[in-house]
Design a protein around this motif. Structure first.
Motif, PDB file in Angstrom:
ATOM      1  N   PHE A  45      -8.800  -2.354  -5.584  1.00 49.07           N
ATOM      2  CA  PHE A  45     -10.118  -2.512  -4.972  1.00 49.07           C
ATOM      3  C   PHE A  45     -11.004  -3.414  -5.838  1.00 49.07           C
ATOM      4  CE2 PHE A  45      -9.481   1.559  -2.504  1.00 49.07           C
ATOM      5  CZ  PHE A  45      -9.667   0.999  -1.257  1.00 49.07           C
ATOM      6  N   TYR A  93      -7.509  -5.436   1.622  1.00 50.08           N
ATOM      7  CA  TYR A  93      -7.980  -4.076   1.371  1.00 50.08           C
ATOM      8  C   TYR A  93      -7.089  -3.022   2.018  1.00 50.08           C
ATOM      9  CZ  TYR A  93     -12.037  -6.655  -0.172  1.00 50.08           C
ATOM     10  OH  TYR A  93     -12.858  -7.528  -0.825  1.00 50.08           O
ATOM     11  N   THR A 129      -6.318   0.836   0.150  1.00 51.63           N
ATOM     12  CA  THR A 129      -6.718   1.949   1.019  1.00 51.63           C
ATOM     13  C   THR A 129      -5.532   2.881   1.271  1.00 51.63           C
ATOM     14  OG1 THR A 129      -8.405   0.590   2.106  1.00 51.63           O
ATOM     15  CG2 THR A 129      -7.681   2.563   3.264  1.00 51.63           C
ATOM     16  N   SER A 150      -5.026   2.398  -7.061  1.00 43.70           N
ATOM     17  CA  SER A 150      -5.755   1.885  -5.896  1.00 43.70           C
ATOM     18  C   SER A 150      -7.114   1.332  -6.316  1.00 43.70           C
ATOM     19  CB  SER A 150      -5.926   2.982  -4.837  1.00 43.70           C
ATOM     20  OG  SER A 150      -6.883   3.953  -5.232  1.00 43.70           O
ATOM     21  N   TRP A 181     -16.786   0.294  -3.001  1.00 44.82           N
ATOM     22  CA  TRP A 181     -16.639  -0.044  -1.577  1.00 44.82           C
ATOM     23  C   TRP A 181     -17.903  -0.726  -1.054  1.00 44.82           C
ATOM     24  CZ3 TRP A 181     -14.508   5.514  -0.628  1.00 44.82           C
ATOM     25  CH2 TRP A 181     -13.143   5.535  -0.931  1.00 44.82           C
ATOM     26  N   LEU A 220      -4.674   4.748  -1.977  1.00 46.18           N
ATOM     27  CA  LEU A 220      -5.602   5.859  -2.196  1.00 46.18           C
ATOM     28  C   LEU A 220      -5.235   7.049  -1.318  1.00 46.18           C
ATOM     29  CD1 LEU A 220      -8.209   7.052  -3.398  1.00 46.18           C
ATOM     30  CD2 LEU A 220      -9.473   5.918  -1.554  1.00 46.18           C
ATOM     31  N   ALA A 221      -4.920   6.779  -0.044  1.00 45.47           N
ATOM     32  CA  ALA A 221      -4.523   7.858   0.861  1.00 45.47           C
ATOM     33  C   ALA A 221      -3.248   8.541   0.368  1.00 45.47           C
ATOM     34  CB  ALA A 221      -4.320   7.305   2.270  1.00 45.47           C
ATOM     35  N   GLY A 261       0.801  -1.220   0.000  1.00 46.70           N
ATOM     36  CA  GLY A 261       0.000   0.000   0.000  1.00 46.70           C
ATOM     37  C   GLY A 261       0.832   1.267   0.000  1.00 46.70           C
TER      38      GLY A 261
END
Length: 320
Positions: A110, A251, A255, A106, A281, A258-259, A24
């Protein structure tokens, strides 16, 4: 004793979660190499990752793992195909991160769990429950909404999801231990990776050792380790914790990505994207809830099917 009643392997849980955390946050690492052409990053990633994995396998088990694969031509061919899929995935991911598309990467991860479901239905003859069909439909609506918002298909996300789902399918069908399979894939990718690096040096797009500086060179080598270590950690952990837990942990990576895209790289995330991501989501929540319900029902059925004198043993999990 039912496996569902056994205590969760904390070491396996921690290592698996750590692998997803690394995946991530890895956009932060590749962004440090924006001055390096993406194909050169890919070449070095495959080259040094292969050196690490193959070296580790040779040190710990000699060449038995390699002979085990070469004796089965079909398995060797499947690993060649899976190596191609993962190289496409890595190459596109690097290009997307270094060109300001972290949010869309991202989205791809997902979508990936639901893509796995679709592949299971189309290629493996698996059947979906009504909640699972609902999840797929809601996710498809989210992708359609994002397509309208972009004015084009979110091809980066879909290609990442498809390539990783196909990789997962091939590795599921390939009867080989996870790290050994990665070693064979690395062997297939080693010569193309070396060719990419040498081509870059010959044409001026590569400046390893004599141009980018030692910091960039070190980052490129570390990129190989950053590729191999999470895969090894994932292979270790996934054999020690329930797949339902792995499904929830996966996930973590998108996540965090994306952040990173929104809060670190400042990529736009307006109402149109929020609606599309929200639909996906929602689909993932439906899918996860259905999976949790099924696993609990399966555990209850296993307990109910045990002889009466054995049932009380399930209430006492062994201590570690």
């Amino acid at each position: 004793m039912s496996s569902s009643s056994a205590p969760l392997d904390r070491r396996g849980l921690a290592i698996t979660a750590g692998a997803f955390v690394i995946w991530g946050l890895v956009p932060l690492f590749w962004a440090l190499l924006q001055h390096v052409p993406p194909m050169q990053i890919l070449g070095h990633r495959m080259l040094w990752g292969g050196v690490l994995v193959i070296g580790w396998l040779l040190l710990t088990g000699g060449t038995a793992w390699l002979r085990n694969v070469w004796r089965r031509p079909r398995l060797a061919l499947m690993l060649a195909a899976s190596g191609l899929c993962i190289s496409v995935n890595w190459g596109l991911f690097i290009w997307a991160v270094t060109n300001g598309h972290v949010v869309e990467t991202s989205l791809g991860y997902f979508i990936n769990p639901l893509m796995n479901v679709v592949i299971g239905v189309l290629l493996l003859g698996e059947r979906l429950s009504r909640p699972q069909w609902l999840a797929v439909g809601v996710a498809a609506a989210g992708v359609a909404w994002l397509t309208v918002g972009y004015g084009a298909l979110p091809w980066i996300a879909l290609t990442l999801a498809c390539s990783f789902a196909l990789y997962g399918l091939l590795r599921k069908l390939a009867e080989v231990e996870a790290v050994q399979g990665l070693g064979v894939e690395s062997l297939y990718l080693f010569l193309p990776a070396l060719a990419l690096v040498l081509w870059g040096e010959a044409t001026g797009s590569g400046h390893f050792v004599d141009g980018w500086g030692w910091r960039t060179d070190l980052l490129l080598v570390l990129g190989g380790a950053l590729t191999a270590l999470p895969l090894i950690g994932f292979a270790y952990g996934v054999r020690r914790i329930p797949l339902a837990v792995v499904g929830l942990l996966q996930y973590i990576a998108p996540t965090l990505s994306l952040a990173c895209g929104v809060f670190v790289f400042g990529e736009p995330f307006g109402i149109d994207r929020a609606i599309g991501f929200g639909a996906i989501w929602t689909a993932l929540a439906i899918f996860a809830a259905d999976g949790l319900h099924r696993s609990r029902r399966r555990a209850a059925e296993e307990v109910a099917s045990m002889p009466a004198e054995a049932a009380p043993l399930c209430d006492e999990a062994p201590r570690r």
